[in-house]
Design an enzyme around this catalytic site. Sequence first.
Site: not given
Lengths: 276, 209
Positions: A184, A188, A233, A237
């Site tokens: 992730c 991010h 979501r 991802c």
Amino acid sequence: MRLRWMSAAAMAVSLAVGSAGVYAQAAMDESEKEIERYRAMINDPMANPGYLAVDRGEVLWSEKRGKKNVSLETCDLGMGAGKLEGAYAQLPRYFKDSDKVMDLEQRLLWCMQTVQELDTADVVARRFSGPGRASDMEDLVAFIGNKSNGMKIEPQTSHPKEKELTEIGEAMFYRRAGVMDFSCASCHGEEGKRIRLQGLPDFSKPGKAAQDTMASWPTYRVSQSALRTMQHRLWDCFRQQRWPSPDYAAEGLTALTMFLNKQAAGGEINVPSIKR
Amino acid sequence: MTIRTLIAAGLAIGLCTAASPALAQEKTDAAAFQKMEAAVKATFSRATPEWQKRIELDETQRLCTIARNQVSAADADAIQKRESASIVMPADGKFLGDWKNGFAVANSGRGGQFSDDAKTINGGNCYACHQMDPKELSYGTLGPSLAAYGRDRKYDEAAIKDAWKKIYNSQAVVACSNMPRFGVTKFLDEQQLKDVMAYLFDPNSPVNK
């Protein structure tokens, strides 16, 4: 490489960006302004189709279903049986009856199974809506999430299992795997980055980026013509991360949501929002 | 120092530091690691065995995961040494293919996703993270700009070899680089790698215009 050399060179880089990147920056500002204009244009609650999902969710909440032929109105989302105001702002949370930390979607499935004795296979099959196929979960999440509007995201940490799952979520956020080695954090983990033209919120530290993101899901996705939840979501991802498709309402998704909500604490909820 | 040299220095730094965040991160200790792995297993329980295998951690991924990319100097050395050993230079000794095909590879983000079918041709998706052709406005900023990449290096032989290594296996150059290891994972084949190389190093490529 020596640290001293690196920092000297890094200063040279920031100088270079300051002077040579002027043309590209100006062009970029124009593109970003256009994108901002588009976002403002679609961000109109009166014209947000996500509110149709809210209305459908309200009907589903009071509809009698399952072997027991009862509604979900006695389902306890953490604030007491049937109490919806502010429930979403405090989810995921620990539930004593199931001895598990659950997000809203896990909890709704649990209530369907135990309160209504509803066979949830069909509900899970329709977890994400498609053309001509409504999703009860999306509609219910829109309805219930909306009942926390104006309230602040309040991550739950009082129960040891809540604390533990938040830590698992944080570790997962940094787990690098798959053919691309993506975690992730690959997208991010830093402030002010973009993928193509899409701005990427930084979730590696608490603050506005995380607040704005987590406080605006569920959202109506214009590009998908559908109301989407955090489950969707995260599923998307993982697709882009080149990981496998995660199980719906799985432990790891709740863990990640716990961590993201920790970073987003205090964000003021306004859902369903509308995004591209 | 001229602007050109400054930019060249900036690109060199970009290559060296890749994209690991500068901030010190907490580490994932052994107990937390075990719990995380159990949660991952539970989360992808319905995936096919082949897909589950894809997210098992190799030693490099394990070290970068635990250290959240901030590996110790010793671990960084070990990673770079191991990853370097995997690099295969082009069989015919030619590093540069067709820059036009290279653009297609750099511009495509397809492949490797659970929504892709078996016939999908993988793309390198370079533009997701890097500026390349300075006229292309839709580029990402997770990696450094690669505009004028070959020109800034005077199309130098050694720079060409270095770039091949970087693209083939980024972690041979920088441990825990954010960049995928395109060659060693076979995500891109040798011809695709050569074509991307040409996109960076061919004087006629828009990257160098």
